[in-house]
Design a protein around this motif. Structure first.
Motif, PDB file in Angstrom:
ATOM      1  N   LEU A 275      47.193  31.792  29.502  1.00 31.81           N
ATOM      2  CA  LEU A 275      47.943  32.853  28.824  1.00 31.81           C
ATOM      3  C   LEU A 275      47.304  33.163  27.470  1.00 31.81           C
ATOM      4  O   LEU A 275      46.592  34.145  27.329  1.00 31.81           O
ATOM      5  CB  LEU A 275      49.412  32.454  28.666  1.00 31.81           C
ATOM      6  N   ASN A 276      47.553  32.263  26.489  1.00 31.81           N
ATOM      7  CA  ASN A 276      47.047  32.510  25.135  1.00 31.81           C
ATOM      8  C   ASN A 276      46.161  31.376  24.630  1.00 31.81           C
ATOM      9  O   ASN A 276      45.787  31.363  23.455  1.00 31.81           O
ATOM     10  CB  ASN A 276      48.233  32.696  24.166  1.00 31.81           C
ATOM     11  N   GLU A 277      45.821  30.433  25.511  1.00 28.32           N
ATOM     12  CA  GLU A 277      45.036  29.282  25.084  1.00 28.32           C
ATOM     13  C   GLU A 277      43.584  29.682  24.776  1.00 28.32           C
ATOM     14  O   GLU A 277      43.010  30.540  25.450  1.00 28.32           O
ATOM     15  CB  GLU A 277      45.023  28.195  26.173  1.00 28.32           C
ATOM     16  N   PRO A 278      43.000  29.055  23.755  1.00 25.91           N
ATOM     17  CA  PRO A 278      41.576  29.318  23.464  1.00 25.91           C
ATOM     18  C   PRO A 278      40.679  28.699  24.541  1.00 25.91           C
ATOM     19  O   PRO A 278      41.060  27.722  25.186  1.00 25.91           O
ATOM     20  CB  PRO A 278      41.358  28.622  22.107  1.00 25.91           C
ATOM     21  N   GLY A 279      39.531  29.296  24.760  1.00 27.06           N
ATOM     22  CA  GLY A 279      38.561  28.741  25.709  1.00 27.06           C
ATOM     23  C   GLY A 279      39.012  28.819  27.154  1.00 27.06           C
ATOM     24  O   GLY A 279      38.638  27.971  27.973  1.00 27.06           O
ATOM     25  N   CYS A 280      39.813  29.840  27.500  1.00 19.81           N
ATOM     26  CA  CYS A 280      40.315  29.973  28.876  1.00 19.81           C
ATOM     27  C   CYS A 280      39.308  30.744  29.723  1.00 19.81           C
ATOM     28  O   CYS A 280      39.048  31.929  29.478  1.00 19.81           O
ATOM     29  CB  CYS A 280      41.668  30.680  28.881  1.00 19.81           C
ATOM     30  N   ALA A 281      38.750  30.074  30.721  1.00 18.53           N
ATOM     31  CA  ALA A 281      37.747  30.691  31.592  1.00 18.53           C
ATOM     32  C   ALA A 281      38.376  31.718  32.532  1.00 18.53           C
ATOM     33  O   ALA A 281      37.723  32.677  32.931  1.00 18.53           O
ATOM     34  CB  ALA A 281      37.034  29.606  32.397  1.00 18.53           C
ATOM     35  N   VAL A 282      39.647  31.515  32.891  1.00 17.67           N
ATOM     36  CA  VAL A 282      40.329  32.456  33.787  1.00 17.67           C
ATOM     37  C   VAL A 282      40.507  33.802  33.100  1.00 17.67           C
ATOM     38  O   VAL A 282      40.196  34.861  33.666  1.00 17.67           O
ATOM     39  CB  VAL A 282      41.690  31.891  34.262  1.00 17.67           C
ATOM     40  N   LYS A 283      40.993  33.778  31.833  1.00 15.23           N
ATOM     41  CA  LYS A 283      41.179  35.032  31.104  1.00 15.23           C
ATOM     42  C   LYS A 283      39.836  35.725  30.864  1.00 15.23           C
ATOM     43  O   LYS A 283      39.741  36.953  30.923  1.00 15.23           O
ATOM     44  CB  LYS A 283      41.889  34.772  29.770  1.00 15.23           C
ATOM     45  N   ALA A 284      38.805  34.930  30.622  1.00 14.59           N
ATOM     46  CA  ALA A 284      37.472  35.507  30.429  1.00 14.59           C
ATOM     47  C   ALA A 284      37.012  36.210  31.709  1.00 14.59           C
ATOM     48  O   ALA A 284      36.386  37.277  31.656  1.00 14.59           O
ATOM     49  CB  ALA A 284      36.485  34.417  30.029  1.00 14.59           C
ATOM     50  N   ALA A 285      37.339  35.615  32.869  1.00 16.06           N
ATOM     51  CA  ALA A 285      36.961  36.217  34.156  1.00 16.06           C
ATOM     52  C   ALA A 285      37.730  37.513  34.401  1.00 16.06           C
ATOM     53  O   ALA A 285      37.200  38.462  34.976  1.00 16.06           O
ATOM     54  CB  ALA A 285      37.217  35.228  35.286  1.00 16.06           C
ATOM     55  N   VAL A 286      38.996  37.556  33.950  1.00 19.12           N
ATOM     56  CA  VAL A 286      39.783  38.784  34.069  1.00 19.12           C
ATOM     57  C   VAL A 286      39.149  39.883  33.211  1.00 19.12           C
ATOM     58  O   VAL A 286      38.955  41.023  33.656  1.00 19.12           O
ATOM     59  CB  VAL A 286      41.257  38.549  33.639  1.00 19.12           C
ATOM     60  N   GLU A 287      38.806  39.522  31.979  1.00 20.39           N
ATOM     61  CA  GLU A 287      38.207  40.503  31.062  1.00 20.39           C
ATOM     62  C   GLU A 287      36.848  40.982  31.557  1.00 20.39           C
ATOM     63  O   GLU A 287      36.454  42.136  31.319  1.00 20.39           O
ATOM     64  CB  GLU A 287      38.095  39.888  29.662  1.00 20.39           C
ATOM     65  N   ALA A 288      36.140  40.122  32.276  1.00 16.21           N
ATOM     66  CA  ALA A 288      34.827  40.488  32.805  1.00 16.21           C
ATOM     67  C   ALA A 288      34.925  41.275  34.110  1.00 16.21           C
ATOM     68  O   ALA A 288      33.919  41.751  34.639  1.00 16.21           O
ATOM     69  CB  ALA A 288      33.984  39.222  33.024  1.00 16.21           C
ATOM     70  N   GLY A 289      36.145  41.385  34.645  1.00 12.82           N
ATOM     71  CA  GLY A 289      36.341  42.114  35.893  1.00 12.82           C
ATOM     72  C   GLY A 289      36.106  41.277  37.138  1.00 12.82           C
ATOM     73  O   GLY A 289      36.091  41.793  38.254  1.00 12.82           O
ATOM     74  N   ASP A 290      35.950  39.964  36.972  1.00 14.33           N
ATOM     75  CA  ASP A 290      35.719  39.076  38.122  1.00 14.33           C
ATOM     76  C   ASP A 290      37.024  38.663  38.797  1.00 14.33           C
ATOM     77  O   ASP A 290      37.023  38.201  39.935  1.00 14.33           O
ATOM     78  CB  ASP A 290      34.939  37.825  37.674  1.00 14.33           C
ATOM     79  N   ILE A 291      38.133  38.782  38.081  1.00 20.40           N
ATOM     80  CA  ILE A 291      39.464  38.568  38.649  1.00 20.40           C
ATOM     81  C   ILE A 291      40.245  39.852  38.420  1.00 20.40           C
ATOM     82  O   ILE A 291      40.279  40.380  37.302  1.00 20.40           O
ATOM     83  CB  ILE A 291      40.185  37.368  37.982  1.00 20.40           C
ATOM     84  N   ASP A 292      40.855  40.379  39.476  1.00 21.89           N
ATOM     85  CA  ASP A 292      41.582  41.642  39.391  1.00 21.89           C
ATOM     86  C   ASP A 292      42.737  41.523  38.403  1.00 21.89           C
ATOM     87  O   ASP A 292      43.512  40.559  38.443  1.00 21.89           O
ATOM     88  CB  ASP A 292      42.106  42.012  40.783  1.00 21.89           C
ATOM     89  N   VAL A 293      42.865  42.523  37.531  1.00 19.71           N
ATOM     90  CA  VAL A 293      43.874  42.464  36.485  1.00 19.71           C
ATOM     91  C   VAL A 293      45.293  42.493  37.057  1.00 19.71           C
ATOM     92  O   VAL A 293      46.203  41.838  36.521  1.00 19.71           O
ATOM     93  CB  VAL A 293      43.662  43.596  35.449  1.00 19.71           C
ATOM     94  N   ASP A 294      45.504  43.210  38.168  1.00 27.36           N
ATOM     95  CA  ASP A 294      46.838  43.251  38.780  1.00 27.36           C
ATOM     96  C   ASP A 294      47.239  41.880  39.320  1.00 27.36           C
ATOM     97  O   ASP A 294      48.404  41.498  39.257  1.00 27.36           O
ATOM     98  CB  ASP A 294      46.895  44.290  39.897  1.00 27.36           C
ATOM     99  N   ARG A 295      46.261  41.168  39.866  1.00 24.83           N
ATOM    100  CA  ARG A 295      46.548  39.805  40.347  1.00 24.83           C
ATOM    101  C   ARG A 295      46.880  38.889  39.165  1.00 24.83           C
ATOM    102  O   ARG A 295      47.763  38.025  39.260  1.00 24.83           O
ATOM    103  CB  ARG A 295      45.344  39.265  41.117  1.00 24.83           C
TER     104      ARG A 295
END
Length: 311
Positions: A275-295
Motif C-alpha cells: 500500500l504505502n510501504e517504502p521499497g514495495c516491488a509490487v507497487k513499482a510493477a503497477v507503476e511500470a505497467g507490469d501489473i494491471d492497475v484495475d487488478r
C-alpha cells in the motif's frame, strides 16, 4: 462402503457408490458435534464418505454416513448464516469454471477477482467462461477482448460462448472431460442454460434476469454433482451475489494474485501489504505497467474488507 456425495440439502445427502448405486444418506450425530469442523456444513458435495446402508428396508435405499475421507482440496464462501462463518461449497476438485457475462447482467471484475483469489488459496485452477456472446455488439466485444486479454496475460484460460446458440460449447465440453469441475457464477449469467447444453436431457430450471434490478434470480438452491456424458463430473452451485474472502490473512492476500507473486519477495519488508510501504516491488510493477492497475485496485479493495482478527 465408499461413496461420493452428489447432493447436499443440509440434513440429507444423495451419495453414489463406484458401482452407480444411489442412497439417501443421513449424517451420524458425531460429525455435528465435532469441534474440529469450523464450517457450517461438515459434509459437502464432492466429499468421499463411508456409508452403512440401512438393511431394514432395502427398497428405500437409505444409509448412514459414518466417516468422511480426507479432502484433496475444497472451496469456501461466506456462510449465509453469518459473515464470520464459512460454508464449504464443494470438495475434491480438479478445476472450477466461473461463468461471467459482459451484459445482462454484467459481471464485475471485483467479483471475478474475489472468486479467483478464493480458488487460488485452495490451489484450484479456474477457467473463465463468458456467456451470452449472441447479445454482444461492438461495444461489448471490445470490452470482452480487453477483459480476456487481461486474464489471459495472468495465466487464466478464457472462453467466449453462447449457451442459447451453442457457439463455443464444444470447447467447454472438452475442457471438462474426465475432470471434477465446480461451476459457479452470478445468478442470471446463463449458468443453468450452459449446463443444459453440457448435459442434454437434464433440463435445469432457468430464469430470466430481473428487469428492475438487472440482477439474475436464483434458480439453484443446493449444490449438486452430475456425471458428464463423456467422463468427469460437474458440480452446479447456487448463484452467488457475493463471494467474500474467507480465512485469508491480509499479509497473504497478494500471494493469490498470480501476477504479484514474482514481485513479493523483492519487497523491502517481509510483511509488506503493498500500500504505502517504502521499497514495495509490487507497487513499482503497477507503476511500470507490469501489473494491471484495475487488478491492483481490486486487491486494495479486498484488503480493506479483511477483518483485523483474521491476522
Amino acid at each position: 462402503m465408499q461413496a461420493t456425495v452428489y447432493k447436499s440439502t443440509g440434513s440429507w445427502y444423495v451419495v453414489k457408490t463406484a458401482t452407480g448405486e444411489t442412497f439417501q444418506a443421513r449424517m451420524k450425530g458425531i460429525f455435528k458435534k465435532n469441534e474440529d469442523i469450523t464450517s457450517t456444513n461438515p459434509i459437502a458435495v464432492g466429499d468421499f464418505v463411508e456409508i452403512e446402508p440401512d438393511d431394514s428396508d432395502a427398497s428405500a435405499k437409505n444409509a448412514m454416513i459414518t466417516g468422511i475421507g480426507e479432502r484433496r482440496n475444497y472451496i469456501v464462501r461466506s456462510s449465509p448464516h453469518g459473515k464470520n462463518k464459512k460454508h464449504i461449497v464443494a470438495a475434491n476438485l480438479d478445476q472450477a469454471v466461473l461463468v461471467c457475462t459482459i451484459k445482462d447482467p454484467r459481471t464485475s471484475l471485483g467479483f471475478i477477482d474475489r472468486f479467483l483469489v478464493t480458488a487460488a488459496a485452495y490451489h484450484i485452477p479456474v477457467i473463465l467462461v463468458f456467456n451470452k456472446k449472441d447479445l454482444y455488439r461492438d461495444k461489448e466485444m471490445e470490452k470482452y477482448e480487453e477483459v480476456a486479454a487481461l486474464y489471459s496475460s495472468i495465466g487464466y484460460r478464457v472462453m467466449l460462448v453462447s449457451a442459447s446458440t451453442g457457439e463455443g460449447v464444444e470447447e467447454v465440453k472438452e475442457a471438462l472431460k474426465d475432470k471434477t469441475t465446480l461451476m459457479s457464477g452470478h445468478s442470471g449469467v446463463g449458468k443453468s442454460s450452459l449446463i443444459n447444453d453440457l448435459l442434454p436431457g437434464l433440463d435445469l430450471k432457468t430464469t430470466a434476469v430481473s428487469g428492475w434490478s438487472g440482477k439474475g434470480l436464483h434458480t439453484t438452491t443446493f449444490a449438486e454433482m452430475y456425471d458428464l456424458p463423456d467422463g468427469g463430473q460437474l458440480i452446479d452451485t447456487p448463484g452467488v451475489r457475493e463471494f467474500g474472502i474467507v480465512d485469508i490473512p491480509k499479509t497473504e492476500l497478494s500471494h493469490y494474485f498470480l501476477e504479484m507473486q514474482p514481485y513479493i519477495s523483492e519487497c523491502q519488508f517481509n510483511n509488506c501489504l503493498h500500500l504505502n510501504e517504502p521499497g514495495c516491488a509490487v507497487k513499482a510493477a503497477v507503476e511500470a505497467g507490469d501489473i494491471d492497475v484495475d487488478r491492483y485496485v481490486s486487491y486494495a479493495a479486498m484488503l480493506d474488507t479483511i477483518q483485523e482478527e483474521q491476522y
